[in-house]
Design a protein around this motif. Structure first.
Motif, mmCIF file in Angstrom:
data_model
loop_
_atom_site.group_PDB
_atom_site.id
_atom_site.type_symbol
_atom_site.label_atom_id
_atom_site.label_comp_id
_atom_site.label_asym_id
_atom_site.label_seq_id
_atom_site.Cartn_x
_atom_site.Cartn_y
_atom_site.Cartn_z
ATOM 1 N N ALA A 176 -13.589 -26.954 54.702
ATOM 2 C CA ALA A 176 -13.263 -28.026 53.757
ATOM 3 C C ALA A 176 -11.776 -28.348 53.702
ATOM 4 O O ALA A 176 -11.382 -29.515 53.836
ATOM 5 N N PRO A 177 -10.883 -27.370 53.492
ATOM 6 C CA PRO A 177 -9.457 -27.738 53.405
ATOM 7 C C PRO A 177 -8.902 -28.274 54.720
ATOM 8 O O PRO A 177 -8.048 -29.173 54.704
ATOM 9 N N GLY A 205 7.424 -39.730 50.169
ATOM 10 C CA GLY A 205 6.409 -38.975 50.893
ATOM 11 C C GLY A 205 6.895 -37.591 51.282
ATOM 12 O O GLY A 205 6.132 -36.618 51.251
ATOM 13 N N GLN A 206 8.164 -37.467 51.661
ATOM 14 C CA GLN A 206 8.709 -36.168 52.011
ATOM 15 C C GLN A 206 8.732 -35.231 50.809
ATOM 16 O O GLN A 206 8.475 -34.035 50.948
ATOM 17 N N VAL A 207 9.047 -35.784 49.633
ATOM 18 C CA VAL A 207 9.019 -34.956 48.418
ATOM 19 C C VAL A 207 7.611 -34.434 48.172
ATOM 20 O O VAL A 207 7.405 -33.261 47.832
ATOM 21 N N ARG A 208 6.616 -35.289 48.335
ATOM 22 C CA ARG A 208 5.227 -34.876 48.125
ATOM 23 C C ARG A 208 4.786 -33.811 49.125
ATOM 24 O O ARG A 208 4.103 -32.849 48.765
ATOM 25 N N LEU A 209 5.176 -33.979 50.392
ATOM 26 C CA LEU A 209 4.656 -33.117 51.453
ATOM 27 C C LEU A 209 5.442 -31.821 51.599
ATOM 28 O O LEU A 209 4.852 -30.777 51.892
ATOM 29 N N LEU A 264 -1.634 -33.136 47.868
ATOM 30 C CA LEU A 264 -2.860 -32.365 48.058
ATOM 31 C C LEU A 264 -2.813 -31.618 49.387
ATOM 32 O O LEU A 264 -3.215 -30.453 49.470
ATOM 33 N N VAL A 265 -2.288 -32.281 50.425
ATOM 34 C CA VAL A 265 -2.148 -31.618 51.726
ATOM 35 C C VAL A 265 -1.254 -30.398 51.596
ATOM 36 O O VAL A 265 -1.579 -29.313 52.098
ATOM 37 N N ARG A 266 -0.102 -30.549 50.909
ATOM 38 C CA ARG A 266 0.815 -29.407 50.738
ATOM 39 C C ARG A 266 0.138 -28.267 49.976
ATOM 40 O O ARG A 266 0.242 -27.098 50.362
ATOM 41 N N ASP A 267 -0.563 -28.611 48.885
ATOM 42 C CA ASP A 267 -1.222 -27.568 48.089
ATOM 43 C C ASP A 267 -2.269 -26.823 48.913
ATOM 44 O O ASP A 267 -2.400 -25.596 48.816
ATOM 45 N N LEU A 268 -3.027 -27.559 49.726
ATOM 46 C CA LEU A 268 -4.044 -26.911 50.555
ATOM 47 C C LEU A 268 -3.393 -26.000 51.595
ATOM 48 O O LEU A 268 -3.869 -24.876 51.847
#
Length: 469
Positions: free
Chosen positions: A368-369, A417-421, A437-441
């Motif tokens: 899933a992730p 986007g860089q801050v998010r990722l 969400l990608v970073r958290d996963l």
């Protein structure tokens, strides 16, 4: 154990005890010094009176060198003082020859008094050093304003030394008792004062990442600092719960947004086969009496329906919650290719798809992730590349685990986007679909995400350590 590792309920009493020992040592030294000064002053006064009295009584006899009169005077003087303090008194003439002594065996007549006066203290410098119970004092014998001889007297100061020793012992016992009392009292007081901290620490230790509020029955009474701290902690737990719920909802929303981005291209992908299927059914109805036309149309119907089945299955698999415990496999990347291909076709983009990992190696990662990470990165790459751009996905096995790379020919990822990722800073507006969400996963899988710009391409690299799915 290092001092800094001790609990504060022990450290504070130990510091207080150490300070008490220091203060006690300084105070004891001052007391003993004051006692010594008093004893020395008393002894100097007593010795001065003794020597002055002898000088007045012995002056004429010393001038005449009347040994028997000098001895008789010394004997009467020693009897008057009971011989308790003045152990020995020696009188010598001006040349330093002994005339008489209270103990003639220790100071024979006509012997040199220098043997007794060596190391003797002067009258004005008398001091008890505590190392011995006897001291000797040497002074001139003055008569009518001139020195006519010398007097050396030995004093018994053992009682004064004993007095100092007893004072030191009492001070030591008193300081030890007070220090122990303060240490124990400080420990009990600190334990009581820090009880709220222990309660807070216990709740934080039992939280295990999900802090719970402290019940009102355990809150300190009154408007104290600890009560304020506990109320702040309870407010913080509520904020943490609200933040966790908001993050969960954000993750769910971004997961569905990624599928929503595909809806238009999927609708186009499904609508095209439907037109052909409807034509095939119309052909079968029109030429039902021609077996060759019916067989050809049936084959067309079968291929179109299988394609629709695959698209629907891939869409459902991407959104299935129960996939959380399923291992990754080649079919997951086949599904992603099937889902993402309509987006690429709709924008006229080219796609380089390369998955070179064995089934066994993929099975060490959760499905899933990984699907969500790859899909979100591909959708952002497609949006960045724009119409006619180029996108690439490569998955390969490394010594540490798995490496996933997504490339695009877009202008580069914006700062939001860089801050998010790449960071855990608060999420700014804009910045791409599901990058946080990608970073958290990735962080949840113990992995690492890197961003680079290589040969006019934006390259996002995800490194994941191997573990059982």
């Amino acid at each position: 154990m290092r001092f800094s590792h001790l609990p504060i309920s022990l450290r504070v009493p130990l510091i207080a005890a150490a300070l008490m020992v220091l203060v006690g040592a300084v105070a004891s030294q001052q007391v003993l010094a004051a006692l010594g000064r008093v004893q020395d002053a008393r002894l100097r006064e007593l010795t001065r009176l003794h020597i002055d009295g002898l000088s007045v009584a012995l002056g004429p006899n010393v001038l005449r060198k009347d040994i028997w009169e000098v001895y008789d005077t010394l004997n009467r003087a020693s009897t008057a003082t009971d011989g308790k303090r003045m152990v020995l008194t020696v009188v010598a003439d001006e040349a330093g020859r002994v005339l008489a002594a209270t103990d003639p065996r220790r100071a024979p007549v006509d012997s040199d008094i220098a043997a007794l006066s060596d190391g003797a203290q002067r009258l004005e410098d008398i001091s008890i050093d505590g190392s011995t119970g006897h001291i000797r004092v040497a002074a001139p014998l003055d008569y009518q304003g001139r020195a006519v001889g010398r007097i050396v007297t030995e004093l018994d100061v053992s009682d004064l030394v004993q007095e100092r020793w007893q004072a030191s012992l009492y001070l030591l016992i008193g300081n030890a008792a007070v220090t122990l009392l303060l240490a124990v009292g400080g420990y009990l007081a600190m334990r009581r004062m820090l009880q709220p901290i222990a309660t807070l620490s216990r709740h934080m230790s039992d939280a295990e990442g999900a802090p719970t509020p402290i019940p009102p029955s355990e809150l300190p009474r009154g408007d104290t600092e600890f009560a304020h701290l506990f109320r702040t902690y309870n407010s913080m737990t509520g904020a943490v719960e609200a933040k966790a719920e908001a993050e969960r909802r954000l993750a769910e929303r971004e997961r569905f947004v990624s599928l929503g981005r595909l809806s238009s291209s999927l609708a186009h992908e499904i609508n095209n086969p439907l037109g052909g299927l409807l034509n095939a059914t119309d052909t079968i109805q029109t030429y039902a009496d021609r077996p060759d036309v019916v067989r050809a149309s049936s084959a067309l119907l079968e291929r179109g329906l299988k394609h629709l089945r695959d698209v629907v299955r891939a869409t459902l698999e991407q959104n299935r919650v129960e996939r959380q415990g399923i291992a990754l496999g080649p079919s997951d990347f086949d599904d992603l290719n099937l889902l993402f291909a309509p987006e690429v076709n709709l924008l006229g983009q080219s796609l380089d798809w390369k998955v070179e990992v064995s089934h066994t190696a993929l099975a060490r990662f959760p499905s899933a992730p990984l699907r969500q990470i790859a899909l979100n990165l591909l959708l952002n790459a497609s949006a960045a590349a724009g119409r006619g751009g180029h996108i690439g996905l490569s998955v390969m096995e490394t010594a540490e685990g798995l490496q996933l790379k997504v490339r695009d020919t877009g202008p580069g990822m914006p700062a939001a986007g860089q801050v998010r990722l790449l960071t855990s800073d608060p999420v700014p507006p804009g910045g791409g679909v599901g990058l946080r969400l990608v970073r958290d996963l990735i962080m949840g899988l113990g992995g690492q995400v890197l961003l680079a710009r290589i040969e006019a391409q934006t390259v996002i690299t995800v490194n994941l350590p191997a573990k059982e799915a």
